[in-house]
Design a protein around this motif. Structure first.
Motif, short mmCIF file in Angstrom:
data_model
loop_
_atom_site.label_atom_id
_atom_site.label_comp_id
_atom_site.label_asym_id
_atom_site.label_seq_id
_atom_site.Cartn_x
_atom_site.Cartn_y
_atom_site.Cartn_z
N SER A 199 38.52 -7.97 50.81
CA SER A 199 38.80 -6.57 50.49
C SER A 199 39.66 -5.94 51.58
O SER A 199 39.70 -6.41 52.73
CB SER A 199 37.49 -5.78 50.37
OG SER A 199 36.83 -5.74 51.63
N ASP A 200 40.39 -4.87 51.22
CA ASP A 200 41.20 -4.14 52.20
C ASP A 200 40.34 -3.64 53.35
O ASP A 200 40.74 -3.70 54.52
CB ASP A 200 41.89 -2.95 51.52
CG ASP A 200 42.99 -3.38 50.57
OD1 ASP A 200 43.27 -4.59 50.52
OD2 ASP A 200 43.57 -2.51 49.88
N ASP A 201 39.15 -3.14 53.04
CA ASP A 201 38.28 -2.59 54.08
C ASP A 201 37.87 -3.67 55.08
O ASP A 201 37.87 -3.44 56.30
CB ASP A 201 37.03 -1.98 53.44
CG ASP A 201 37.34 -0.72 52.64
OD1 ASP A 201 38.42 -0.13 52.88
OD2 ASP A 201 36.52 -0.34 51.79
N SER A 204 40.91 -4.65 57.25
CA SER A 204 41.28 -3.60 58.21
C SER A 204 40.31 -3.58 59.39
O SER A 204 40.71 -3.36 60.54
CB SER A 204 41.30 -2.24 57.51
OG SER A 204 39.99 -1.86 57.10
N GLU A 205 39.04 -3.84 59.12
CA GLU A 205 38.06 -3.92 60.19
C GLU A 205 38.30 -5.14 61.06
O GLU A 205 38.24 -5.07 62.30
CB GLU A 205 36.66 -3.97 59.59
CG GLU A 205 35.53 -3.98 60.61
CD GLU A 205 35.40 -2.66 61.34
OE1 GLU A 205 34.86 -2.67 62.47
OE2 GLU A 205 35.85 -1.63 60.80
N ASP A 210 44.46 0.40 60.28
CA ASP A 210 44.09 1.30 59.18
C ASP A 210 44.16 0.55 57.87
O ASP A 210 44.99 -0.35 57.68
CB ASP A 210 45.04 2.50 59.16
CG ASP A 210 44.57 3.56 58.18
OD1 ASP A 210 43.67 4.33 58.53
OD2 ASP A 210 45.10 3.56 57.04
N VAL A 211 43.32 0.91 56.93
CA VAL A 211 43.26 0.24 55.64
C VAL A 211 44.57 0.36 54.88
O VAL A 211 44.93 -0.52 54.07
CB VAL A 211 42.09 0.80 54.80
CG1 VAL A 211 42.37 2.24 54.38
CG2 VAL A 211 41.83 -0.09 53.58
#
Length: 424
Positions: A199-201, A204-205, A210-211
């Motif tokens: 997932s994008d989230d 990004s983490e 940033d997502v």
């Protein structure tokens, strides 16, 4: 009593899941086992290959982009039985084979053009990944262990072509086509960049951005497997060898198989160059090796068999004839072959190759990092290692005739020059 019933029920329910993989593997081994005289014809697979069953035919195109294309030899019984996968990749100018790793160890032979090879390897005993970047050329042999990230790039104007063979015997699906895991690239049916699986989230983490950035990266991924670089790459540090010490067994991933490095040169016969784990230690992690052979017109390879390696042979130039025999005294293959033809000779099965009037050049990939072979004819013939009277009795010929035959080809080994008519 209830507990016993529960345990029995649990075993019954779990047994298919536990044993299915082993049953499939046992079934494949049974199908591919060298036949016994007591088996029915339908259960003698290598006998089934009699005729053209050992030939792979022409590869089929499975992918094409602006940067190049991939052609794969269609899965067949002989590929499944020998548990190898084979494909050919062509990179056009500025074509980039997207960084990936594969679930099976493999080797590649460059038969046209040149380019850049990059490998990222974790063999130094440290957490830090090590980078290897090298110019590779026609005649070079490349070896990549399974799970190791690599990429290839064409920095020249002419096409960059290489043939790849993967050993799938220890892959998740032995005998089936190997699976690449791409570190980048778009997503299509049955193939896609690994990043699309997260997932994008989460990404990004993981990357600390940033997502919106990860989302933008995904939207830019178009090409699958091969892409064309927007501008030519520059690698100023290509010269020299990147070594981290003599104990680093993966310090080299390539080996030149040009004629200038021949291991055996036979006047009027030809030459051969081989690479095993003794020359390229990383092959001990791959389990494959190779021999490049050039035969002069009418010269031949002494009839041989290998007890520990299947032979995957691709004809590069010229033409010739291949013969393969089975243990029941029948012919598995008698065929005239030419450039780009491919055959597979299973282990234990004796074979020979004779060049045509134009001579012949071929590359042979073997499914062992330290293959062995025994020969029927030539200076190191197995017949010459057996007492003459034993051979004479076995062949039912006079001892004098056996001794005469034994004295022929005393100086010829592996490559046998053409015998002039007056010498016969």
């Amino acid at each position: 009593m209830a507990r016993s019933i529960f345990l029995i029920a649990s075993l019954v329910l779990c047994l298919p899941a536990i044993c299915f993989a082993q049953m499939v593997q046992d079934h494949r081994l049974e199908e591919c086992r060298l036949h016994d005289h007591g088996l029915q014809e339908s259960r003698r697979p290598f006998t089934y290959f009699r005729g053209k069953g050992l030939q792979l035919g022409r590869p089929e195109e499975i992918l094409r982009s602006d940067g190049g294309y991939v052609r794969r030899w269609k899965s067949s019984e002989i590929l499944r039985c020998t548990q190898v996968d084979m494909y050919e990749t062509t990179l056009e100018e500025n074509g980039l084979l997207i960084p990936r790793y594969i679930d099976a160890p493999g080797v590649a032979y460059i038969h046209e053009g040149s380019g850049i090879l990059g490998v990222v390897y974790p063999f130094g005993g440290e957490f830090r990944q090590k980078s290897y970047v090298r110019q590779v050329n026609t005649g070079d042999f490349i070896s990549i262990p399974d799970g190791v990230v690599f990429w290839l790039y064409n920095n020249r104007s002419e096409p960059f072509k290489f043939t790849c063979v993967a050993d799938t015997s220890n892959a998740p699906n032995p005998g089936e086509p190997s699976k690449p895991y791409h570190l980048a690239g778009g997503k299509e049916q049955l193939v896609g960049g690994l990043l699309h699986g997260f997932s994008d989230d989460m990404l990004s983490e993981a990357f600390g951005v940033d997502v919106s950035i990860t989302h933008d990266i995904f939207s830019r991924q178009k090409d699958v497997t091969i892409t064309r670089a927007g501008k030519k790459f520059n690698f100023p540090y290509l010269e020299g060898t990147h070594r981290d010490g003599e104990n680093d067994v993966a310090a080299e991933f390539t080996f030149s198989m040009h004629s200038g490095k021949a291991d055996l040169i036979v006047p009027d016969g030809g030459w051969l160059s081989f690479v095993t784990r003794n020359k390229l230690p990383v092959l001990s992690k791959v389990g494959l090796s190779a021999v490049r052979v050039k035969l002069e017109p009418r010269a031949m390879i002494a009839p041989l068999w290998s007890p520990n390696a299947h032979q995957i042979i691709r004809f590069l130039r010229g033409d010739g004839r291949v013969e393969v025999a089975s243990n029941d005294g029948e012919s598995l293959l008698q065929e005239d072959l030419k450039e780009n033809d491919v055959i597979i000779v299973p282990k234990f099965y004796p074979s020979t190759i004779i060049a045509g009037e134009r001579g012949l050049e071929f590359i042979k990939i073997l499914t062992s990092d330290s293959p062995t072979a025994s020969y029927f004819a030539g200076g190191n013939s197995v017949y010459k290692a057996i007492p003459a009277q034993v051979v004479a009795e076995a062949l039912q010929i006079p001892l004098e005739e056996e001794i005469y035959i034994r004295q022929q080809r005393r100086k010829d080994e592996v490559i046998l020059p053409a015998v002039r008519q007056h010498e016969i």
